[in-house]
Design an enzyme around this catalytic site. Structure first.
Site: not given
Length: 617
Positions: A2-3
């Site tokens: 993820c970011g």
């Protein structure tokens, strides 16, 4: 992967995100995006959470993930062990469920200590109003922080942005020294931020030196937790035993060992057992990282094709990447291709005035690690025949001999100076930041272009090769980082051994793993993740590191032997056992030189110099 993003601020502070940062985060997680704000009636500050998900495990799970108790998790990681997960489980959900059951800090530390695999996270614990965050022991996932004193606002993010604003200089990497906790009620009352550090065991006694003023955001304070709690280290200490009798500084630089000589070294049973054990543990690390990869939701209706790979290898043809490719071949279904990403930066064509005077000598039987012979003849000169391209093609032949039924996509990623300068300015300078050296520029750019996987492959058509445009579809990218750091692969290891013997070499190796998070891994995670792909590091798997740490240093490397054999000796013997050939005795060549990106710029720069090209964003 993820970011992840969290903005903690007093209620009067703005909660806007930098647009460039937001775009970088979205590219890291193209499959799902969500924002959640936490601001309870008894809490004078607020937390804006944002997460952008790359779907890699089990069911697609939106983040930030909020449980029934009001706890909130933004998770950027992969659980490869330590918690029971089935192929259908999503690790974010499992980690969130475990954290939800925690009643005190020791419970939280117990959960995090059990995890095996890379991770960075931000977790709001509603009971007590605490904010937890940190990175795994090696720092394999990026997490940056910055404090804006004007608004009393702390930002935590996977990736930042290079700007001309003065506050930009305050971005720093969160040290992989342990996990941190913020008392949000105390922050509300005082307006000042104090980070409670829960350090990893087996770290230096003065762990706060890791979180010195150069790393903690300006205006904030870090203190060791008063309870004396710590995270259990996932790896054992390095074996520091010394041989009973050696001539440490004697080298055999005039020797020329071959693949056949490695076979003789394998004949000893003890060495044979060590090689077998390394193959077992490293093969399992690769298996965990290449199997059970879901296709994106939007791709489920279109089944895999012979052209579409799920796994790629950053590939130079050197021993580290060759072994990863050979082991990946064991665990990836036979009908799926494996992409080998090989990057080259365009060479300048040599002057032709002197070519009519003297023809270059041809050496039919002599292998070459340079492009000298090709460059000397303008008719055959290929501006992308850099050293890593030549060894990469040789390595491709070895892999085809090893498994001729596998489709190996050798992706020639060719980069011109104009494209390098444009995309460094538009993208890479933001991703490398806050690192800023010439070496960071070279490695960051080379890895970014390689990971993008856009280039050409050679397609065979009726016994003729035809160049075909190609873009890798792989979402997992295996990288060989960690091999040199553990097996004395760098030239500085040989220098240290020559001057200080095994004792000095051991000190150097301890330092290597201790600083790998700040020198390499955060940067590489940001750079590769920008393509919506995930970097995976089999050589830094906890079981692999534990096995190598248990061996005495002279069993892993023998630097009295010449280059191409002595460094990473155990890995070279492993390559031979796996059936590889000449690649087993290739000397180490740094990526910036093998890809020739170093030739693109000022040749008088030092790797440690501050790079002005990274300040153009």
């Amino acid at each position: 992967m993820c970011g992840i993003f969290c903005l903690l601020s007093l209620s009067a502070a703005p909660s806007e995100r930098d647009r460039t940062v937001h775009e970088h985060l979205k590219r890291r997680g193209p499959d799902s995006s969500r924002d959640v704000t936490v601001q309870g009636p008894n809490l004078g500050c607020r937390c804006l959470f944002s997460a952008h998900v790359l779907h890699m495990r089990g069911r697609l799970t939106q983040q930030p993930l909020q449980d029934g108790l009001g706890n909130l998790l933004a998770w950027n990681g992969e659980v490869f062990g330590g918690l029971p997960l089935t192929t259908e489980d999503n690790d974010t959900s499992v980690v969130s469920e475990r954290l939800s059951s925690c009643n005190d800090p020791s419970d939280v530390l117990s959960v995090l200590s059990s995890l095996r695999g890379p991770w960075a996270f931000v977790y709001y614990q509603k009971d007590g109003d605490f904010l937890w965050f940190g990175r795994d022991f090696f720092g394999r996932r990026s997490l940056l922080w910055r404090f804006d004193a004007e608004f009393d606002a702390l930002t935590l993010t996977s990736v930042a942005a290079q700007t001309s604003e003065a506050v930009n200089s305050a971005w720093r990497e969160v040290p992989a020294a342990g996990v941190f906790r913020i008392d949000l009620k105390a922050f509300t009352e005082t307006g000042s931020l104090t980070f409670e550090l829960y350090p990893w065991a087996h770290t230096e006694d003065d762990v706060l030196s890791t979180c010195s003023e150069t790393l903690v955001p300006i205006g904030c304070t870090a203190v060791i937790n008063q309870s004396g709690l710590f995270l259990t280290s996932p790896v054992s200490r390095l074996n520091t035993s010394l041989p009973k009798s050696t001539n440490d500084t004697e080298t055999c630089s005039n020797s020329h060992l071959s693949v056949e000589d490695l076979q003789q070294l394998l004949e000893g049973k003890e060495k044979d057992d060590e090689v077998s054990a390394l193959i077992d543990v490293l093969s399992e690390a690769v298996r965990q990282r290449v199997q059970f990869l879901p296709f994106r939701e939007k791709e489920e209706d279109s089944p895999p094709t012979p052209e579409r790979a799920t796994v790629a290898v950053l590939f130079s043809g050197g021993i580290d990447s060759m072994i990863l490719a050979a082991l990946a071949d064991r665990h990836i279904p036979a009908h799926q291709p494996i992409d080998l990403l090989n990057v080259a930066f365009k060479l300048h064509e040599p002057k032709t005035q002197k070519q009519s005077v003297k023809k270059p000598k041809k050496h039919k039987n002599k292998p070459s690690n340079s492009n000298t012979d090709r460059a000397a003849d303008s008719k055959t000169f290929n501006p992308f025949d850099v050293p890593d391209r030549i060894t990469g093609k040789a390595g491709l032949k070895e892999l085809r001999d090893l498994n001729p039924d596998r489709k190996w996509n050798f992706v020639e990623v060719n980069v011109t100076q104009e494209e390098l300068q444009r995309l460094r300015r538009e993208r890479v300078c933001h991703l490398v930041h806050p690192l800023e050296t010439v070496l960071d520029d070279s490695i960051g750019c080379a890895v970014w272009f390689a990971a993008r996987g856009t280039g050409v492959i050679m397609k065979e058509e009726e016994e003729e090769e035809e160049e075909k445009s190609f873009t890798s579809t792989a979402k997992v990218i295996l990288t060989g980082i960690g091999a040199d750091e553990q097996l004395a692969g760098y030239s500085r290891h040989r220098v240290r051994f020559k001057t200080s013997g095994h004792e000095g070499l051991i000190q150097e190796l301890v330092m290597e793993l201790g600083r790998i998070s700040s020198r390499n891994l955060g940067r590489d995670d940001r750079v590769i993740g920008d393509h919506g792909k995930e970097a995976r590091f089999p050589y830094l798997d906890e079981d692999v590191v534990n096995y190598l740490n248990a061996l005495p240093v002279w069993e892993k490397a023998d630097l009295s032997l010449p280059r191409g054999v002595g460094e990473k000796l155990l890995l070279r013997l492993t390559a031979k056992r796996l059936g590889l050939g000449p690649s087993a005795v290739l000397p180490k060549r740094a990526m910036q030189f093998g890809s020739r990106i170093a030739k693109m710029e000022d040749g008088h720069e030092k790797a440690s110099d501050k790079c002005s090209r990274l300040l153009t964003g």
